[in-house]
Design a protein around this motif. Structure first.
Motif, mmCIF file in Angstrom:
data_model
loop_
_atom_site.group_PDB
_atom_site.id
_atom_site.type_symbol
_atom_site.label_atom_id
_atom_site.label_comp_id
_atom_site.label_asym_id
_atom_site.label_seq_id
_atom_site.Cartn_x
_atom_site.Cartn_y
_atom_site.Cartn_z
ATOM 1 N N ALA A 141 13.002 9.626 -7.827
ATOM 2 C CA ALA A 141 12.585 8.046 -7.941
ATOM 3 C C ALA A 141 11.025 7.832 -8.062
ATOM 4 O O ALA A 141 10.168 8.708 -7.613
ATOM 5 N N ARG A 142 10.780 6.677 -8.352
ATOM 6 C CA ARG A 142 9.309 6.458 -8.743
ATOM 7 C C ARG A 142 8.962 5.268 -7.750
ATOM 8 O O ARG A 142 7.769 5.230 -7.470
ATOM 9 N N ASP A 143 9.967 4.501 -7.318
ATOM 10 C CA ASP A 143 9.481 3.403 -6.474
ATOM 11 C C ASP A 143 10.169 3.487 -5.063
ATOM 12 O O ASP A 143 11.278 3.607 -4.825
ATOM 13 N N PHE A 144 9.367 3.447 -3.850
ATOM 14 C CA PHE A 144 9.952 3.807 -2.468
ATOM 15 C C PHE A 144 9.676 2.488 -1.913
ATOM 16 O O PHE A 144 8.521 1.905 -1.697
ATOM 17 N N ASN A 145 10.608 2.035 -1.277
ATOM 18 C CA ASN A 145 10.609 0.432 -0.687
ATOM 19 C C ASN A 145 11.104 0.725 0.917
ATOM 20 O O ASN A 145 12.160 1.166 1.127
ATOM 21 N N PHE A 146 9.962 1.002 1.919
ATOM 22 C CA PHE A 146 10.571 1.143 3.312
ATOM 23 C C PHE A 146 10.905 -0.214 3.895
ATOM 24 O O PHE A 146 11.127 -0.085 5.193
ATOM 25 N N GLY A 147 10.714 -1.107 3.344
ATOM 26 C CA GLY A 147 11.312 -2.534 4.014
ATOM 27 C C GLY A 147 10.433 -2.686 5.326
ATOM 28 O O GLY A 147 9.099 -2.614 5.311
ATOM 29 N N ARG A 148 11.145 -3.327 5.991
ATOM 30 C CA ARG A 148 10.404 -3.875 7.512
ATOM 31 C C ARG A 148 10.477 -2.308 8.270
ATOM 32 O O ARG A 148 11.534 -1.856 8.623
ATOM 33 N N CYS A 149 9.097 -1.999 8.885
ATOM 34 C CA CYS A 149 9.100 -1.103 9.620
ATOM 35 C C CYS A 149 8.147 -1.357 10.948
ATOM 36 O O CYS A 149 7.773 -2.249 10.941
ATOM 37 N N GLU A 150 8.565 -0.379 11.721
ATOM 38 C CA GLU A 150 7.632 -0.714 12.964
ATOM 39 C C GLU A 150 6.518 0.386 13.218
ATOM 40 O O GLU A 150 6.737 1.532 12.556
ATOM 41 N N ARG A 151 5.699 0.205 13.988
ATOM 42 C CA ARG A 151 4.651 1.162 13.887
ATOM 43 C C ARG A 151 4.931 2.515 14.790
ATOM 44 O O ARG A 151 4.327 3.257 14.292
ATOM 45 N N SER A 152 5.801 2.467 15.444
ATOM 46 C CA SER A 152 6.045 3.597 16.261
ATOM 47 C C SER A 152 6.855 4.806 15.346
ATOM 48 O O SER A 152 6.302 5.778 15.474
ATOM 49 N N SER A 153 7.853 4.476 14.818
ATOM 50 C CA SER A 153 8.597 5.329 14.106
ATOM 51 C C SER A 153 9.151 4.607 12.631
ATOM 52 O O SER A 153 9.552 3.467 12.699
ATOM 53 N N GLN A 154 9.219 5.592 11.814
ATOM 54 C CA GLN A 154 9.758 5.361 10.608
ATOM 55 C C GLN A 154 10.245 6.459 9.813
ATOM 56 O O GLN A 154 9.340 7.545 9.808
ATOM 57 N N GLU A 155 11.335 6.610 9.600
ATOM 58 C CA GLU A 155 12.034 7.678 8.842
ATOM 59 C C GLU A 155 11.403 7.550 7.467
ATOM 60 O O GLU A 155 11.331 6.707 6.459
ATOM 61 N N PRO A 156 11.107 9.235 6.933
ATOM 62 C CA PRO A 156 10.527 9.307 5.568
ATOM 63 C C PRO A 156 11.566 9.073 4.434
ATOM 64 O O PRO A 156 12.976 9.287 4.867
ATOM 65 N N LEU A 157 11.135 9.252 3.278
ATOM 66 C CA LEU A 157 12.222 8.731 2.313
ATOM 67 C C LEU A 157 12.217 10.086 1.568
ATOM 68 O O LEU A 157 11.138 10.620 1.241
#
Length: 1787
Positions: free
Chosen positions: A559-575
């Protein structure tokens, strides 16, 4: 109130639109609201009748039955006196008033008379009251009317002029002037409409009505509209409408301002072309077209754009949908062009349609879209070798070479990459170059290579390669060089880049690979590597396909485009991320993530085995809430062996691959509103460029962030799979922009619509839809007229052309090619045969049809079309068929007139005419015209034969359509004064015939043209001397001015030099201009003493030609070019100074100096020479006739000093008239000598040369001078008689000295020609008479009397002959009589000529008959004589006699009286004494004279002095002398008489010579032998020798002489009174019968015949004139008494003979023949006199019954007036023959 109004709609728009109903406004008009002007008008309705101011009538309205209504009738006395008036009551009982009585009204008072009206029934009533006054009576009407419907509107209405199908409007007011509510309805004709058409009007209301006019045809519309009104429409009224529809339909002309007008035929047929040129993409260019209205009325129009179903986008627009062009005016209409596709040529068509859709003008618009031309300074930036932790800076220049604004952006995230751009985006203005700084800051000791795309809006992207190498202390990878990139691309194209460098080294060592000339590798088994494999794709394809193909990508990502969307500062799962190694060597991957970046990838560094995959994780750690995050992650992949430069060879080095990933996310809480994006998208609706089916096409979009916050965007490509957008996501800093490339691949031929959602700021609420249109384009043409082409009938061998159009209905340029069958290539052709048609363009081809024989033709042609950018051999072609029909035939030409006459044409100019060629056939003819020239007239045939044809054709060749006529302009340019005849022939051309021999037909006759070449010319027809030249005759003036030669020169052809300047031109810088003419003539103004009256000559110019003449007299100053002051030389020779003196003092003047004469027109010319300076004045004057002769006139004038003896010789050579040899007595000839001085001179001609000539010719007197010595009085002319007698037929000449005693002498050469009459025969005619015309044509200004003839030509007469001529003296004055006297101007006139009457008077408006008789003498001679008739006005003569009588009485009184005056001053006494001495009075003391003048107030003293004109400025002495001179009474001067000259010419021959030459003319002449004159006593009247005029100022006899004469006469009379025998003799004589032969008695036997009655009648004046009697003294020597002693003896013998014999002998006597001749002469004279008076009409047909004359002879008004003047015209029976002859002329 206005009721319902039914309106009828009318199409007010010329294009079918509906007009709105106008609003109707009602206005109540009550009596109280009436304006003051109406009230004032009512007051003024009273009339002033017989001094009373009273109303015209009394009117009752709105009355009721049975009720009384009273009104007062007021009478006011407006006179200033008291008046009484009485009135009579009304007749009927319905009107009642006071009892009749008499009313007395003082001045200004009034009286009111009450009148009561009482109706009994419902009807109208009328009556009157009558008033009676002293001056008359009048009545006042009484009326009572019922209310009725009445509408008021104008009777006529003119509508403005309008064009056909246009509308014009006019309004008028419809008023209800009645007291009833009125319903109305309009009935209008066609083309007119009334608004409102119907309605109801309340009393005293009005409505404004609109009339609309819309004509359907062009003519004058006179229509009548009818208005029906009333309760049942029982009333009607009409209104006349006048409207004019334009005589022509609207004519609009569309032009493009600034168009040079030089167009090809194809462009002219297509119509106007508006070329916008090259316009920048997305910019608006505006140009103007002008619509001209050539008609006389306003013309509405509309503008429409042609629309087609295949047209997707339109770049042209016009905001003006329609309008009105004023009459004879124009309007300017703007058109806009906004291109959107770079490099595309746009073509469109607009139609300008006038009202009625009758015509339309197609406007073709064309424009090209140009985009930015951006280039980079270099496509590779080498950063070189760096140590870890170092940075290096390089500059890259970007240039915009176009004049269009350029927007660029480098597709790189400088915050995340090791390559950082200081200006990653920006705008370049036209012609701008900008330097971009690139910083290379490596983070790992590895080789670096990245290919960065520079995105440019409206241009394909540019690619730049960035390379650099980083070393550390431990790691030293291979160093990247620019050459490695070119070798790598070649190796990649050959499939060798998938091998690691160590493998390539082993293959090189094994010999499996080798190198080419560029250093690239190729396999050994491939001898010639294909160069196509080395060709790379374009930048746009490379930008889109960087990882689309597995075969070309060495490492791919999941993939070339990674959209994390809405995230929180505490935790965010990697793609997750997966990379695959497609090479055959182990590679190393290093991620260059910045430490402060919220995005990172783990692991950052790893190795990937060959053909294996490795998993990675993309981690997002935001640092702030409610924030948008976006970044581009960068990683480099390279072969592991490149970590140490010692492991690989330089030839096998492979650059690393750069992998970029885009990541985005935000930290907005759920429900939290995202940032509101503020951006601008340049094209939310976009049309892709045309593309082939399954081909790629792309366009760029510009997204601008105009907000203060960061903005992210993302394109959901899954929602629109057919569209590819790159970069598909990203972020925009505040104020920045993003360039998006959109690509699609249409697979359908129809129009496809795509909708691409663009999400902004990661929120579905901010989604912008981008609408895209695309279509797979295939070439497609549309043929005109459904594929049929028809040619008109064509002449065999000629060519007919027609235009046929092809239209490209696709969006791609189409290449077309016509193909014609081989058998019809000679008959049909097309041009151009092939070409390219732009999208939406109409291309016209010219088809040519050339028939070779007379028959019908049917041909099929095929057109092939394919894409213009494709290969003709491999592209699919589309075939269209065209059917062609034609016919071949033949024809001929003709004209309406077979002969055309151009008339007279000026030589050197041209005259044109139109020949009307007619082609009556069915085909167009191609022809050529030729002319053959024939010349006739006075010309040399050898010179004329080489002249070119003087006839030119405007179009020598041409084409004439079938059944048409053509006017051909034919121009004749004659080069000579001859007659031209041109024969015009024509040939039918067949230029396209197969046989060249038949290309031109034989010449056929068409018509003939004739013309006469002429020059403008005029001539001098008459001349009149005046001033000091008044004594000269017209013949002398003619000789002095050389007018005969001047006329001959004017009638001749000009030389080429004279035509150098065809019109008067200032052409010389010299004061003596050069002369281009060989003709030099002398204009001799004679000679006169200084101070004499100017020499004035009045010439009459007449244009006897057929062309208007423009002539100019040019002095030297008129031919000189005016130089600047600095250019003058100021050095003059004596001749220039002489000419300047003459011109500055205006010694020679011409008035007018120039003029124009139309054919037959006359103009007078006055030439004046002033005798102001002593000497001879010469001035060259150029007579210039425009487009004609140029003659140099030498003006010569001589001014002589006073008291100087001077004889004026006009020439030093004199030629006698030729004389025939053998003549018995040659004729006498005259040589004239003119005394130009103020004193008499004596001339003497030396005869010695004549004797020498006589001795040389056998002592025969060749030249004889009869009076070699004589005296010439001042201003007179001496006539020297010569006889020229030749012996041989040759020319004789002799030079004779002429001596002037006390003056200058001259040598004169006399020439004479002798000729043999037997040799020359009838051609020997050398007599030269006066060139003057017989009838005078020139009169001086104010001249009242006129002679009917100014020249009498007696011709050839024998000697001793008597010839008479008749002329009339006319008095044109209507109020004053004239007195005339004849004098001789020639010395020998008295011996030869006789005039009857010599003097007399002519009453106003009448004529007098004058008889001139020429009596030739014994000597044969030439007669050139002059008679002068001096004429005085009777009133002026009477006034002079009265003044002279008063002057003589005063002179006599002053001679006898003296005065005694007291002395006042010495000076005054001297002045008075001088005055008295001059008048003959005695000198007395001044004191006594002053006293007597005051006392008696006597008249001023008499003085014979001429006063000079007062100077402009004078001193005190001159003013005092003038004041004293005014006190002197000078002798009255006689009135200046008017002199009318009469020239008499003739030649007498001896009888044998006359019989020999003019034998047939001898019986026509009456011969009369001269009588011997008796010795007469000297005349009692002293004559002036120079003019023969009696001296009226002779000395008065002394007192002693008067006393002696009185005593002698007293004694004689007393003796006779006392003599009774004398008384008886007188009584006896009265009673004696009159004998028959008393008429034949001599003059001596009747002393009273001439001395008594004749003299008395001569002295008698007409009593009717009312003027005092003036005696006209006739000298006694003027009477020639015929007869001598021998004749007296003959008369005595006749008395003794028998009666019969006496009668016969008497008939043979000369006296009887003279008597008969005198009777006939008197008879003819009386007949001509009656004819001149109008009493007899000589040209009428004879009548059987003689009618009485219209005016009785006894009562004619002229019978008594001419008693004294016609004393010689008495019947012959009452006078002797001697008395019938006129008296001799006074000499």
């Amino acid at each position: 109130m206005l009721g319902p109004v039914h309106m009828r709609t009318l199409d007010s728009s010329p294009f079918g639109g509906q007009s709105k109903n106008p609003s109707i406004t009602l206005r109540h008009v009550s009596s109280e609201a009436q304006p003051r002007s109406l009230i004032r008008r009512k007051v003024k309705e009273k009339d002033n009748i017989l001094g009373f101011e009273v109303c015209k009538s009394l009117h009752w309205q709105n009355w009721e039955l049975g009720k009384e209504s009273t009104k007062n009738l007021t009478l006011k006395n407006v006179r200033l006196r008291t008046q009484k008036i009485k009135f009579s009551p009304p007749v009927t009982n319905f009107f009642r008033t006071l009892f009749p009585q008499t009313i007395t009204l003082s001045a200004g008072t009034s009286f009111s008379l009450p009148v009561t009206f009482r109706p009994l029934e419902k009807r109208d009533y009328e009556d009157a009251i009558t008033f009676a006054t002293e001056d008359g009576s009048f009545s006042v009407a009484l009326r009572a009317t019922l209310p009725r419907h009445e509408l008021l509107f104008p009777e006529e209405l003119s509508l403005p002029t309008c064009a056909v199908y246009d509308t014009s409007q006019a309004t008028f007011v419809l008023r209800n002037v009645s007291d009833l509510q009125t319903q109305f309805r309009w009935d209008v004709p066609e083309s007119f409409q009334m608004i409102p058409a119907s309605g109801v009007l309340d009393p005293k209301c009005e409505v404004r009505t609109t009339v609309t006019f819309q004509p359907q045809i062009a003519l004058v519309h006179n229509a009548i509209a009818t208005c029906y009104f009333g309760e049942r429409e029982e009333y009607k009224s009409i209104i006349q409408f006048t409207a004019i529809g334009e005589t022509k339909y609207p004519h609009l002309l569309v032009t493009v301002p600034g168009d040079s007008g030089e167009k090809k035929e194809e462009e002219e047929e297509e119509g106007p072309l508006l070329d916008f040129g090259s316009v920048g993409v997305s910019t608006i260019s505006e140009k103007i077209i002008e619509i001209h209205n050539l008609s006389m009325v306003d013309s509405p129009f509309r503008i429409e754009r042609e629309k087609h179903s295949s047209q997707v986008d339109c770049n042209f627009s016009c905001d003006v949908a329609g309008g009105v062009v004023p009459a004879q005016g124009k309007i300017r209409v703007p058109l806009q062009f906004r291109p959107r596709l770079v490099g595309k040529e746009s073509v469109d068509y607009f139609q300008v349609i006038p009202a009625g859709n009758l015509t339309r003008t197609v406007l073709k618009v064309f424009g090209t879209c140009k985009g930015p031309i951006v280039s980079l300074q270099t496509s590779l930036v080498n950063f070189g070798l760096l140590q870890l932790g170092e940075k290096v800076l390089r500059t890259l220049e970007i240039t915009n070479a176009s004049d269009v604004l350029a927007v660029y952006q480098f597709d790189i995230d400088s915050t995340e990459s090791v390559f950082s751009f200081d200006l990653p985006y920006g705008t370049l203005v036209p012609r701008e170059t900008r330097s971009i700084k690139i910083t290379f800051s490596p983070m790992h000791p590895i080789p670096h290579y990245r290919r960065v795309a520079c995105l440019i809006h409206h241009q394909d992207p540019l690619l730049v390669d960035l390379i650099g190498t980083c070393h550390s202390d431990m790691d030293k990878p291979a160093v990247m060089l620019p050459k490695h990139l070119s070798i790598y691309r070649t190796n990649m194209a050959r499939g060798l880049s998938v091998y690691s460098p160590d493998i390539l080294d082993a293959m090189l060592e094994s010999g499996a690979l080798t190198t080419d000339t560029t250093g690239a590798l190729f396999k050994q088994d491939e001898d010639n590597p294909s160069p196509e494999k080395c060709v790379l794709n374009d930048a746009a394809s490379e930008f889109f396909d960087d990882e689309a193909s597995e075969s070309t990508s060495h490492v791919t990502t999941s993939a070339r485009d990674f959209n994390f969307g809405r995230c929180e500062r505490s935790s965010q799962e990697p793609l997750p991320l997966s990379l695959t190694n497609h090479t055959k060597g182990k590679v190393t991957l290093v991620w260059t993530c910045k430490p402060n970046s919220p995005f990172r990838i783990t692991p950052e560094c790893t190795e990937i085995p060959p053909l294996k995959s490795t998993a990675f994780r993309v981690i997002f750690h935001p640092s702030q809430t409610n924030t948008l995050y976006a970044a581009e992650l960068e990683g480099f992949v390279f072969y592991k062996v490149l970590r140490d430069y010692r492991n690989v060879k330089d030839i096998a080095i492979c650059p690393p691959w750069c992998i970029t990933l885009r990541a985005r996310g935000h930290t907005f809480a759920l429900g939290q509103e995202h940032f509101v994006p503020r951006c601008v998208l340049d094209s939310p609706r976009m049309v892709f460029p045309p593309a082939k089916q399954d081909g790629h096409t792309h366009r760029s979009l510009l997204l601008q962030n105009t907000g203060p916050t960061i903005m992210t965007y993302a394109v959901d490509e899954n929602s629109c799979p057919g569209v590819q957008v790159k970069p598909s996501s990203g972020h925009l800093d505040p104020g920045s922009h993003q360039i998006l490339l959109v690509r699609t691949s249409p697979s359908e031929s129809g129009l496809v619509k795509h909708t691409v959602p663009l999400q902004l700021n990661a929120s579905p609420d901010y989604t912008q839809e981008i609408v895209l249109f695309c279509r797979a384009e295939t070439p497609q043409l549309s043929l005109e007229t459904e594929g049929n082409l028809y040619f008109k009938p064509t002449c065999v061998g000629n060519q007919t052309d027609r235009s046929y159009s092809l239209r490209n209905v696709s969006r791609v340029p189409v290449h077309f090619e016509w193909r014609i069958q081989q058998g019809h290539l000679e008959d049909v052709s097309v041009n151009p045969r092939s070409g390219i048609i732009r999208p939406n363009e109409i291309s016209a081809q010219k088809w040519s049809f050339v028939p070779q024989e007379e028959r019908n033709y049917f041909v099929k042609a095929t057109v092939l079309s394919w894409p213009a950018d494709g290969n003709p051999e491999h592209s699919p072609k589309t075939r269209y068929i065209l059917r062609i029909n034609g016919e071949g035939c033949k024809g001929r030409l003709s004209t309406q007139q077979e002969s055309v006459d151009l008339g007279n044409v000026l030589v050197g100019s041209f005259q044109s005419c139109d020949l009307l060629l007619s082609n009556d056939g069915d085909c167009t003819l191609e022809y050529t015209l030729s002319a053959k020239q024939e010349v006739s007239g006075e010309c040399d045939p050898d010179d004329v034969i080489n002249d070119p044809v003087a006839l030119e054709f405007e179009h020598e060749k041409g084409r004439l359509p079938a059944r048409t006529q053509l006017r051909i302009r034919v121009t004749a340019r004659p080069a000579r004064r001859v007659s031209y005849t041109w024969t015009i022939n024509y040939c039918i051309l067949s230029p396209k015939a197969l046989d060249p021999a038949n290309a031109t037909s034989e010449e056929q006759f068409l018509c003939t043209v004739t013309a006469q070449g002429v020059y403008p010319t005029f001539s001098v027809v008459d001349g009149c001397p005046a001033g000091s030249a008044s004594a000269l005759g017209k013949t002398q003036l003619w000789k002095l001015f050389s007018l005969e030669r001047l006329n001959s020169c004017l009638q001749s052809d000009p030389t080429p030099g004279e035509l150098i300047y065809r019109v008067p031109t200032r052409h010389s810088v010299r004061r003596c201009p050069s002369v281009n003419t060989p003709v030099l003539l002398d204009f001799n103004f004679g000679a006169a003493p200084v101070g004499s009256d100017p020499f004035v000559a009045v010439l009459l110019l007449e244009n006897k030609g057929v062309l208007p003449v423009s002539w100019d007299f040019l002095f030297p100053a008129d031919q000189q070019i005016e130089l600047e002051f600095w250019a003058e030389t100021w050095e003059f020779d004596p001749s220039e100074i002489h000419q300047m003196r003459i011109q500055d003092n205006k010694l020679f003047t011409i008035n007018p100096k120039s003029g124009n004469l139309k054919p037959g027109q006359q103009q007078t010319l006055q030439l004046t020479y002033r005798h102001d300076f002593v000497g001879t004045d010469r001035l060259p004057v150029l007579l210039k006739v425009s487009h004609g002769r140029e003659i140099l006139l030498n003006f010569i004038g001589v001014t002589v000093e006073k008291e100087r003896r001077y004889v004026h010789f006009t020439s030093t050579k004199h030629r006698f008239s030729p004389v025939a040899i053998g003549s018995s007595s040659p004729s006498k000839q005259i040589y004239e000598l003119f005394n130009g001085g103020s004193v008499a001179v004596i001339y003497e001609i030396q005869l010695e040369p004549l004797r020498e000539v006589q001795e040389q010719n056998y002592h025969h007197p060749i030249f004889q001078c009869l009076n070699p010595r004589g005296e010439i009085l001042p201003g007179a002319t001496a006539f020297v008689d010569w006889i020229f007698s030749p012996l041989e037929a040759k020319t004789y000449w002799v030079t004779v000295p002429v001596h002037i005693l006390g003056g200058d002498s001259a040598l004169i050469t006399f020439e004479g020609i002798g000729y043999d009459r037997s040799v020359l025969g009838d051609t020997a005619v050398f007599e030269e008479f006066s060139p003057l015309s017989a009838v005078p044509r020139l009169a001086l200004p104010g001249q009242i009397p006129h002679l009917t003839q100014q020249k009498l030509a007696f011709g050839d007469i024998p000697v001793f002959s008597k010839s008479s001529r008749l002329l009339f003296l006319n008095n044109t004055s209507e109020s004053e009589a004239i007195v005339f006297t004849w004098y001789a101007a020639s010395p020998h006139a008295s011996e030869t000529l006789q005039v009857s009457p010599l003097s007399g008077a002519v009453r106003p408006g009448e004529s007098l008959c004058i008889v001139v008789t020429l009596q030739s003498g014994e000597q044969a001679s030439f007669y050139t004589l002059e008679l002068v008739c001096e004429i005085l006005m009777e009133g002026a003569l009477a006034e002079y006699e009265r003044d002279i009588k008063e002057w003589e009485e005063e002179e006599e009184r002053q001679s006898l009286e003296f005065t005694i005056n007291e002395p006042v001053s010495r000076k005054r006494s001297q002045t008075a004494a001088c005055a008295l001495k001059s008048s003959g009075a005695q000198s007395v003391p001044a004191l006594q004279q002053l006293t007597e003048i005051r006392r008696y107030k006597t008249l001023p003293p008499i003085k014979n002095a001429d006063y000079a004109r007062a100077p402009v400025s004078r001193d005190r002495e001159s003013r005092r002398a003038l004041k004293e001179a005014q006190r002197v009474w000078a002798r009255p001067q006689p009135p200046i008489p008017l002199q009318l000259h009469l020239s008499v010419t003739g030649r007498s021959h001896h009888t044998p010579d006359f019989l020999n030459q003019f034998q047939n003319d001898f019986p026509r002449h009456f011969q009369q032998l001269p009588y011997k004159k008796k010795i007469e006593k000297p005349a009692p009247v002293t004559l002036q020798p120079e003019t023969g005029e009696p001296d009226r100022h002779r000395e008065k006899p002394s007192a002693a002489q008067q006393e002696m004469t009185r005593d002698i006469m007293t004694s004689i009379i007393r003796n006779l009174l006392d003599d009774k025998q004398f008384h008886e003799t007188l009584i006896r004589i009265q009673t004696e019968p009159l004998p028959y032969f008393t008429q034949l008695r001599s003059q001596e036997s009747r002393p009273s015949a001439t001395g008594g009655s004749g003299a008395a009648e001569q002295r008698a004046m007409p009593p009717e004139s009312g003027a005092p009697t003036a005696e006209v003294e006739i000298p006694s020597d003027s009477q020639v008494v015929p007869g001598d002693r021998a004749q007296e003896k003959t008369e005595t013998k006749l008395l003794l003979l028998p009666q019969d014999e006496e009668k016969e002998k008497m008939k043979r006597t000369p006296i009887f023949s003279q008597l008969v001749e005198a009777i006939l002469e008197n008879t003819l004279q009386n007949i001509m006199t009656e004819a001149n008076r109008g009493e007899v009409v000589l040209t009428t047909r004879p009548r059987v019954i003689a009618l009485p004359p219209a005016t009785p002879r006894g009562t004619t008004p002229t019978s008594s007036a001419c008693t004294g003047s016609m004393s010689h015209n008495v019947p012959a029976t009452s006078r002797t023959p001697e008395a019938l002859r006129p008296e001799d002329i006074q000499s």
